[in-house]
Design a protein around this motif. Structure first.
Motif, PDB file in Angstrom:
ATOM      1  N   LEU A  44       0.643  -4.326  -5.485  1.00 41.69           N
ATOM      2  CA  LEU A  44      -0.808  -4.159  -5.345  1.00 41.69           C
ATOM      3  C   LEU A  44      -1.126  -2.789  -4.751  1.00 41.69           C
ATOM      4  O   LEU A  44      -0.332  -2.242  -3.991  1.00 41.69           O
ATOM      5  N   PRO A  45      -2.314  -2.255  -5.064  1.00 45.86           N
ATOM      6  CA  PRO A  45      -2.738  -1.034  -4.363  1.00 45.86           C
ATOM      7  C   PRO A  45      -2.922  -1.333  -2.872  1.00 45.86           C
ATOM      8  O   PRO A  45      -3.192  -2.473  -2.486  1.00 45.86           O
ATOM      9  N   ILE A  46      -2.753  -0.283  -2.070  1.00 44.91           N
ATOM     10  CA  ILE A  46      -2.721  -0.443  -0.610  1.00 44.91           C
ATOM     11  C   ILE A  46      -3.953  -1.168  -0.081  1.00 44.91           C
ATOM     12  O   ILE A  46      -3.848  -2.023   0.801  1.00 44.91           O
ATOM     13  N   GLU A  47      -5.145  -0.876  -0.639  1.00 43.57           N
ATOM     14  CA  GLU A  47      -6.348  -1.500  -0.072  1.00 43.57           C
ATOM     15  C   GLU A  47      -6.359  -3.001  -0.328  1.00 43.57           C
ATOM     16  O   GLU A  47      -6.847  -3.780   0.497  1.00 43.57           O
ATOM     17  N   ARG A  48      -5.762  -3.421  -1.457  1.00 45.36           N
ATOM     18  CA  ARG A  48      -5.735  -4.861  -1.718  1.00 45.36           C
ATOM     19  C   ARG A  48      -4.621  -5.546  -0.918  1.00 45.36           C
ATOM     20  O   ARG A  48      -4.712  -6.718  -0.564  1.00 45.36           O
ATOM     21  N   ARG A  49      -3.571  -4.804  -0.604  1.00 44.30           N
ATOM     22  CA  ARG A  49      -2.538  -5.358   0.275  1.00 44.30           C
ATOM     23  C   ARG A  49      -3.134  -5.613   1.657  1.00 44.30           C
ATOM     24  O   ARG A  49      -2.922  -6.668   2.255  1.00 44.30           O
ATOM     25  N   LEU A  50      -3.893  -4.642   2.166  1.00 48.57           N
ATOM     26  CA  LEU A  50      -4.483  -4.796   3.495  1.00 48.57           C
ATOM     27  C   LEU A  50      -5.487  -5.941   3.499  1.00 48.57           C
ATOM     28  O   LEU A  50      -5.609  -6.673   4.485  1.00 48.57           O
ATOM     29  N   LYS A  51      -6.186  -6.105   2.386  1.00 51.04           N
ATOM     30  CA  LYS A  51      -7.154  -7.208   2.295  1.00 51.04           C
ATOM     31  C   LYS A  51      -6.420  -8.561   2.340  1.00 51.04           C
ATOM     32  O   LYS A  51      -6.877  -9.507   3.000  1.00 51.04           O
ATOM     33  N   ALA A  52      -5.289  -8.645   1.647  1.00 45.98           N
ATOM     34  CA  ALA A  52      -4.514  -9.895   1.661  1.00 45.98           C
ATOM     35  C   ALA A  52      -4.017 -10.200   3.075  1.00 45.98           C
ATOM     36  O   ALA A  52      -4.086 -11.351   3.550  1.00 45.98           O
ATOM     37  N   ILE A  53      -3.542  -9.170   3.774  1.00 45.60           N
ATOM     38  CA  ILE A  53      -3.075  -9.355   5.156  1.00 45.60           C
ATOM     39  C   ILE A  53      -4.248  -9.807   6.038  1.00 45.60           C
ATOM     40  O   ILE A  53      -4.123 -10.736   6.847  1.00 45.60           O
TER      41      ILE A  53
END
Lengths: 189, 189
Positions: A44-53
């Motif tokens: 995933l792109p970084i912003e969506r990874r951070l959103k998942a976290i």
């Protein structure tokens, strides 16, 4: 445990972010409330990874309503490729604590080791063993990120003297000595 | 500019976080929409600083509704004392983009310099001068963090060929050469 302090420990990470919730009674006895790992796909792109976290941590905050959040302090000197992602995930955990009106504290890996095992250069396995013992778990918490999150939560509860704001109890023992003595006592029960 | 691309640039920081919004037309002409700095007091605990930064960025996202967010990429090799706070603030900016359903991209300082001034080791003043020229501002944007945020937004718009998802236009010039040629053309108007 009506008057227990409930602590959420977060071992920040992008691929695996450990989350552990414990209750610590005024007599320092600790019990497991929740432990898990929030994951995000490296694809995933970084912003969506951070959103998942963020979604994973928020779910734990909403469900378990901790009094305080303890997050591992990340150092730039740590040269792992992933250190920036780890720092970003730690920022998310701290932000979410503030947005839930919960105080947050950071602890270094050596502080965690000292609080849990009695000295700052304990190895990971030793810390995990103590965590399992103190929380009376039948097996070592898996994966390591989950165990580390529980260790952070325990470290915070013990170092802070069992208050959300962090005022330590007056004692002639150092926090590490106290933690060690208490953990030993607990382990013998 | 009905079909303009609206870009929010974020120069992440805890004490000062630069935010700049520009519109870039299909012919690459750029205009200023908003520029500012979100601040948090060093006296606050880290989690409340991050919350203040998040509130400031969220307000810009809500008011100006950018199509894409461009954030400076932070490197651990950067030995400034503040690098971890910078990384955490960048994580917040990326998270908020995702939570607003907006794609995010990171650009390195050299990419920004190359896109704006034509080469990657331009000094700060040179970049600021170009930003003011391209956006037809009467004065250099102040403070530097605000100018850097605008530079990031411009960099993104030019490098991406004017699309939110980042597909570059087909051309025989490198992105830096294109940016330079276009900026010069604009500056001569």
């Amino acid at each position: 445990m009506a008057s227990a302090l409930r602590v959420l420990g977060v071992d920040p990470g992008l691929t695996r972010c450990g989350v552990g919730v414990i209750d610590v009674a005024p007599n320092r006895a600790a019990s497991l409330v929740h432990v898990g790992v929030v994951r995000s796909s490296p694809d995933l792109p970084i912003e969506r990874r951070l959103k998942a976290i963020a979604e994973g941590i928020r779910a734990v905050l909403d469900e378990h309503r901790p009094h305080v959040v303890a997050v591992e302090r990340v150092f730039a000197q740590n040269n792992r490729h992933s250190v920036m992602g780890t720092a970003q995930a730690s920022g998310i955990a701290l932000l979410l604590a503030a947005e839930h009106g919960v105080p947050a504290h950071t602890h270094t890996p050596s502080e965690v080791k000292a609080a849990i095992s009695g000295y700052g250069s304990a190895d990971k396995r030793q810390v995990q063993t103590m965590v399992a013992r103190v929380l009376r778990l039948d097996a070592l918490p898996q994966p390591a990120d989950a165990a580390d999150a529980l260790a952070l939560a325990l470290c915070h509860a013990w170092r802070s003297g069992g208050t959300a704001t962090g005022g330590g109890a007056v004692t002639s023992l150092t926090p590490a000595q106290r933690a060690w003595a208490d953990a030993e006592k607990l382990a013998r029960r």
